[in-house]
Write a protein that holds these residues in place. Sequence first.
Motif, PDB file in Angstrom:
ATOM      1  N   GLU A 124      45.189  42.383  48.407  1.00  0.00           N
ATOM      2  CA  GLU A 124      45.440  43.727  48.941  1.00  0.00           C
ATOM      3  C   GLU A 124      44.983  43.755  50.382  1.00  0.00           C
ATOM      4  O   GLU A 124      43.897  43.238  50.712  1.00  0.00           O
ATOM      5  CB  GLU A 124      44.695  44.790  48.133  1.00  0.00           C
ATOM      6  CG  GLU A 124      45.107  44.864  46.668  1.00  0.00           C
ATOM      7  CD  GLU A 124      44.275  45.862  45.881  1.00  0.00           C
ATOM      8  OE1 GLU A 124      44.698  47.019  45.794  1.00  0.00           O
ATOM      9  OE2 GLU A 124      43.216  45.463  45.370  1.00  0.00           O
ATOM     10  N   ASP A 125      45.819  44.325  51.236  1.00  0.00           N
ATOM     11  CA  ASP A 125      45.509  44.401  52.671  1.00  0.00           C
ATOM     12  C   ASP A 125      45.144  43.034  53.228  1.00  0.00           C
ATOM     13  O   ASP A 125      44.156  42.876  53.980  1.00  0.00           O
ATOM     14  CB  ASP A 125      44.374  45.402  52.929  1.00  0.00           C
ATOM     15  CG  ASP A 125      44.762  46.814  52.559  1.00  0.00           C
ATOM     16  OD1 ASP A 125      45.953  47.160  52.734  1.00  0.00           O
ATOM     17  OD2 ASP A 125      43.892  47.563  52.076  1.00  0.00           O
ATOM     18  N   ASP A 126      45.938  42.021  52.848  1.00  0.00           N
ATOM     19  CA  ASP A 126      45.770  40.652  53.350  1.00  0.00           C
ATOM     20  C   ASP A 126      44.402  40.067  53.035  1.00  0.00           C
ATOM     21  O   ASP A 126      43.859  39.237  53.787  1.00  0.00           O
ATOM     22  CB  ASP A 126      46.021  40.594  54.858  1.00  0.00           C
ATOM     23  CG  ASP A 126      47.447  40.975  55.228  1.00  0.00           C
ATOM     24  OD1 ASP A 126      48.353  40.665  54.425  1.00  0.00           O
ATOM     25  OD2 ASP A 126      47.649  41.571  56.288  1.00  0.00           O
ATOM     26  N   GLN A 127      43.874  40.462  51.896  1.00  0.00           N
ATOM     27  CA  GLN A 127      42.566  39.937  51.493  1.00  0.00           C
ATOM     28  C   GLN A 127      42.548  39.738  49.985  1.00  0.00           C
ATOM     29  O   GLN A 127      43.074  40.561  49.226  1.00  0.00           O
ATOM     30  CB  GLN A 127      41.460  40.924  51.895  1.00  0.00           C
ATOM     31  CG  GLN A 127      40.046  40.401  51.634  1.00  0.00           C
ATOM     32  CD  GLN A 127      38.996  41.396  52.061  1.00  0.00           C
ATOM     33  OE1 GLN A 127      38.744  42.383  51.366  1.00  0.00           O
ATOM     34  NE2 GLN A 127      38.376  41.156  53.216  1.00  0.00           N
ATOM     35  N   ILE A 128      41.932  38.615  49.547  1.00  0.00           N
ATOM     36  CA  ILE A 128      41.772  38.386  48.111  1.00  0.00           C
ATOM     37  C   ILE A 128      40.683  39.316  47.604  1.00  0.00           C
ATOM     38  O   ILE A 128      39.528  39.266  48.064  1.00  0.00           O
ATOM     39  CB  ILE A 128      41.398  36.926  47.813  1.00  0.00           C
ATOM     40  CG1 ILE A 128      42.517  35.973  48.248  1.00  0.00           C
ATOM     41  CG2 ILE A 128      41.127  36.733  46.319  1.00  0.00           C
ATOM     42  CD1 ILE A 128      42.193  34.503  48.050  1.00  0.00           C
ATOM     43  N   THR A 129      41.054  40.179  46.653  1.00  0.00           N
ATOM     44  CA  THR A 129      40.078  41.133  46.121  1.00  0.00           C
ATOM     45  C   THR A 129      39.582  40.744  44.732  1.00  0.00           C
ATOM     46  O   THR A 129      38.576  41.280  44.261  1.00  0.00           O
ATOM     47  CB  THR A 129      40.690  42.543  46.050  1.00  0.00           C
ATOM     48  OG1 THR A 129      41.853  42.510  45.205  1.00  0.00           O
ATOM     49  CG2 THR A 129      41.070  43.027  47.439  1.00  0.00           C
ATOM     50  N   TYR A 130      40.276  39.801  44.084  1.00  0.00           N
ATOM     51  CA  TYR A 130      39.853  39.401  42.743  1.00  0.00           C
ATOM     52  C   TYR A 130      40.540  38.093  42.381  1.00  0.00           C
ATOM     53  O   TYR A 130      41.716  37.880  42.725  1.00  0.00           O
ATOM     54  CB  TYR A 130      40.222  40.477  41.716  1.00  0.00           C
ATOM     55  CG  TYR A 130      39.784  40.181  40.297  1.00  0.00           C
ATOM     56  CD1 TYR A 130      38.438  40.289  39.922  1.00  0.00           C
ATOM     57  CD2 TYR A 130      40.707  39.776  39.347  1.00  0.00           C
ATOM     58  CE1 TYR A 130      38.031  40.012  38.623  1.00  0.00           C
ATOM     59  CE2 TYR A 130      40.312  39.513  38.040  1.00  0.00           C
ATOM     60  CZ  TYR A 130      38.971  39.624  37.684  1.00  0.00           C
ATOM     61  OH  TYR A 130      38.578  39.340  36.396  1.00  0.00           O
ATOM     62  N   ILE A 131      39.808  37.202  41.684  1.00  0.00           N
ATOM     63  CA  ILE A 131      40.382  35.982  41.125  1.00  0.00           C
ATOM     64  C   ILE A 131      40.123  36.022  39.631  1.00  0.00           C
ATOM     65  O   ILE A 131      38.969  36.124  39.189  1.00  0.00           O
ATOM     66  CB  ILE A 131      39.753  34.720  41.753  1.00  0.00           C
ATOM     67  CG1 ILE A 131      40.066  34.671  43.259  1.00  0.00           C
ATOM     68  CG2 ILE A 131      40.282  33.458  41.058  1.00  0.00           C
ATOM     69  CD1 ILE A 131      39.444  33.494  43.984  1.00  0.00           C
ATOM     70  N   SER A 132      41.187  35.967  38.852  1.00  0.00           N
ATOM     71  CA  SER A 132      41.067  36.151  37.406  1.00  0.00           C
ATOM     72  C   SER A 132      40.533  34.905  36.729  1.00  0.00           C
ATOM     73  O   SER A 132      40.551  33.793  37.290  1.00  0.00           O
ATOM     74  CB  SER A 132      42.434  36.498  36.812  1.00  0.00           C
ATOM     75  OG  SER A 132      43.233  35.332  36.726  1.00  0.00           O
ATOM     76  N   GLN A 133      40.113  35.079  35.500  1.00  0.00           N
ATOM     77  CA  GLN A 133      39.840  33.953  34.631  1.00  0.00           C
ATOM     78  C   GLN A 133      41.169  33.395  34.127  1.00  0.00           C
ATOM     79  O   GLN A 133      42.164  34.114  34.055  1.00  0.00           O
ATOM     80  CB  GLN A 133      38.981  34.393  33.447  1.00  0.00           C
ATOM     81  CG  GLN A 133      37.576  34.835  33.841  1.00  0.00           C
ATOM     82  CD  GLN A 133      36.796  33.699  34.486  1.00  0.00           C
ATOM     83  OE1 GLN A 133      36.724  32.592  33.961  1.00  0.00           O
ATOM     84  NE2 GLN A 133      36.203  33.987  35.648  1.00  0.00           N
ATOM     85  N   PRO A 134      41.246  32.115  33.765  1.00  0.00           N
ATOM     86  CA  PRO A 134      42.494  31.568  33.222  1.00  0.00           C
ATOM     87  C   PRO A 134      42.954  32.355  31.993  1.00  0.00           C
ATOM     88  O   PRO A 134      42.182  32.592  31.073  1.00  0.00           O
ATOM     89  CB  PRO A 134      42.116  30.131  32.853  1.00  0.00           C
ATOM     90  CG  PRO A 134      40.978  29.801  33.751  1.00  0.00           C
ATOM     91  CD  PRO A 134      40.204  31.065  33.910  1.00  0.00           C
ATOM     92  N   GLY A 135      44.200  32.796  32.022  1.00  0.00           N
ATOM     93  CA  GLY A 135      44.768  33.532  30.914  1.00  0.00           C
ATOM     94  C   GLY A 135      44.483  35.016  30.912  1.00  0.00           C
ATOM     95  O   GLY A 135      45.020  35.757  30.070  1.00  0.00           O
ATOM     96  N   GLU A 136      43.704  35.510  31.827  1.00  0.00           N
ATOM     97  CA  GLU A 136      43.360  36.936  31.891  1.00  0.00           C
ATOM     98  C   GLU A 136      44.552  37.738  32.412  1.00  0.00           C
ATOM     99  O   GLU A 136      45.163  37.390  33.414  1.00  0.00           O
ATOM    100  CB  GLU A 136      42.160  37.146  32.818  1.00  0.00           C
ATOM    101  CG  GLU A 136      41.745  38.606  32.991  1.00  0.00           C
ATOM    102  CD  GLU A 136      40.652  38.786  34.029  1.00  0.00           C
ATOM    103  OE1 GLU A 136      40.347  39.952  34.354  1.00  0.00           O
ATOM    104  OE2 GLU A 136      40.121  37.769  34.524  1.00  0.00           O
ATOM    105  N   THR A 137      44.916  38.801  31.701  1.00  0.00           N
ATOM    106  CA  THR A 137      46.004  39.668  32.137  1.00  0.00           C
ATOM    107  C   THR A 137      45.511  40.572  33.257  1.00  0.00           C
ATOM    108  O   THR A 137      44.450  41.201  33.146  1.00  0.00           O
ATOM    109  CB  THR A 137      46.535  40.512  30.973  1.00  0.00           C
ATOM    110  OG1 THR A 137      47.112  39.636  30.004  1.00  0.00           O
ATOM    111  CG2 THR A 137      47.596  41.498  31.440  1.00  0.00           C
ATOM    112  N   VAL A 138      46.300  40.649  34.316  1.00  0.00           N
ATOM    113  CA  VAL A 138      45.896  41.367  35.523  1.00  0.00           C
ATOM    114  C   VAL A 138      46.987  42.364  35.895  1.00  0.00           C
ATOM    115  O   VAL A 138      48.182  42.068  35.779  1.00  0.00           O
ATOM    116  CB  VAL A 138      45.673  40.374  36.682  1.00  0.00           C
ATOM    117  CG1 VAL A 138      45.410  41.109  37.990  1.00  0.00           C
ATOM    118  CG2 VAL A 138      44.517  39.435  36.367  1.00  0.00           C
TER     119      VAL A 138
END
Length: 782
Positions: free
Chosen positions: A214-228
């Motif tokens: 969001e706004d050219d910035q990583i705001t979250y990195i999910s766990q493998p398999g996590e629905t986002v």
Amino acid sequence: MKYQLVKMKRLMGILLAAVLTISAPSSWAFGATTYYNQKTEQTVTRGVTYEKSSRMTDAGIQNLYALKVDLTESTLEFKEVESTVEYGLKETAKKLLTDNGAIAGVNADFFGMTGTYSASFGPVMKDGELVSAGTTLNHDADQYAAVFMDEDNNPFFDYFKMTATFANDKKAIELASINKVTSMVFPIYFDRQAAPTTADLDKRFTELVKFVVEDDQITYISQPGETVAVPEDGYLLVMSKDYHTNAANVFEVADEITLDIDTSIDLDDMEIGFGGGGKLLINGTEAPATSIVGTGRQPRTAFGLSQDGKTAIFMVVDGRGDSVGATHSEMADYMREYGAYNAMHLDGGGSSTMTVKTVEDTQPTVKNTVSDGSERKIVSAVGIFQNAEKGEIEKIAITPSMIRTVPNKTMTFTVYGLDEYYNRIEIPAGEVTMQAVGIDGTWNGYDFTPSGSGTFAVTALYNELGASTTGVVSAITSRLKPSADIKLNKAGETATIAMQVVDTDGFSHWVSTTTKYELADSSVGTMNVNVFTAAKAGSTYIKCTRDGQTAYVAVTVGGGEGVTKPQATTAADPLKKKVTKAGDGAYYLNIIGTVQYKGVAEIDENTYADVRTKARNAVDSNAEVAIYGGTSDVKTAPKLDTLSWTGGYRFLNRGGVSLAMVSAASGGIRATSPAQYANLARDLDATDNDTIVIVTDKTPGDFSSAAETAYFRAILSKYVSQGKTVFVVSCSNVGQWTAVKDGVRYINLPDLWKTDGSVNGNFSMLKLRVLGQEVSYEIAKV
């Protein structure tokens, strides 16, 4: 990432009734020559017309289906559509178009054939936004074309290319696509154009990792398999767990991101776009076929635009069946014929599908014959949309469920309204006054049951708006045609009788539940309408009665002895009468078959001369015209106006009769000489006589191609529908027979000689009497 533009909307032209036209022979430099063209045209909505063109060519039958869209109108749009059930799900073209609310459309882009899910190969733009695109297309060679239109309606056909990289200050990684989900080997850009969450993706692929940006910035990195959830004003970078571990582990939350998208076309001014196959036309000239364009004759789909950009053309050509398909060059020619200046292939083969809802249709239907036998599930289609809301009814129309029936068989006349855009508006039957003119019967809403026979019209009145349909026929029943005899094993088993009647013009009608059934021996079983239930072992027959005619169905239960059925009844052909020449102003024609003997047996010279003279004297008297429908070696001068068989096309116009000689000696008319189709159309339409006689050396049912048999009969149906009396007279073999089918009288006149050199006792002559529309015939032994 967003290219905001004004949504393209187009308005359409005027309502066209279904019409049938025949065109003259035409050919292209490297394509098939067309000798006969049956065309039907219908209105889809204002400015959109649907046309089917069935062509007899020297290569075989070609069935074309075209949609023409007037882009100067303002309430239409066309755009790519995909599944509304789940992103990337393969569904039939009909379902894709229907679920998205399109009134017509065709299959669109190429896609991966394996699996339940896939993605189209080319770019997709809607409403000024890039929906999806891949990064591998056309980098090695120009193969897959795409079309774009800007906000000023300027079209661009090009081989679209794109690269996309995602980078922080440590590393840049290449993306596989924007919103195209395939194998997930490499990362993809994923936003709400695809789905609001990754739930469906996570069902298809395990352990996917998502970067929320969001706004050219990583705001979250999910766990493998996590629905986002996909952010409203951002996007996700989706990748496999292995890719994240091995190639993208340097990315962290709070990283500033640079997303670099490089495209071969400036998309800022583009409004819509979708991909396809190679180009077909470049500025009116055939484009070279790219390597991905199928060679030879294939089912094909294409899209094109006129030179002025005011007309869009969608086309499907059937192949791999009764229709032989089209080559790349022929497809270019056909698109140009329909007005395209620039055009490209869409996916073809088993994917080629056209779905249309005309004003006469209550729902979209597949118009072409798909080559796989059933609709292929595809990823995308291009739909045409009418965005005008339904307005006031400006006119009404009637669509009959059939144009022929028999007494006491119900037919339906549906009345509906059309607004200024030809949106169909259903009208309750209780609000419409219906009337049958020229026949008695009963109405129940839109259902009409005639009580007698005759030709009649139906009128409808709704709020001072009227509509009518004419030429509806309640025919005289000639004979009953039940299904097979009944054989059951034991008491308690049932069998259903399927019953047709054939009317005196050779048309068939289902009357299973309106026929009277009576058991000769009621102890063997019972009848409930058309269902027989066995009561005990035994044999009997069922008497079937309708419209004064009777047929019988034998019944055997439990291996009982067979039963002898009474003889069925048949009404005589009303045109078959004694023909005797009189000074009544009528025109008389005599037709006989082959007189010349071509066998190897030796025939006494005097016998041969005597028999041949007798045949000549019969055909050469009591008529205005003598027709030799087969080869003849009669040398003496004829007494009457004469037309003799030569093995090629001939035509005679006399006394209100159009008589054509057509050869099918090589297994069909096309195989013998396809130009005969063009000659036949030209001559029959030019004379416009009420009686047509076609003399041939092979009955259509014996053509080597069943497709050509059907095609030839469809040509005859055109003239039957115009109220003409049509005869097809074949001259072959040693048997005489007569059959009536779908309004056409098929008569075979046998040869004078058997193969062993003996005289054929079945040798007969067709005698015709014609007085305007009053026609009668007789088969007389010679």
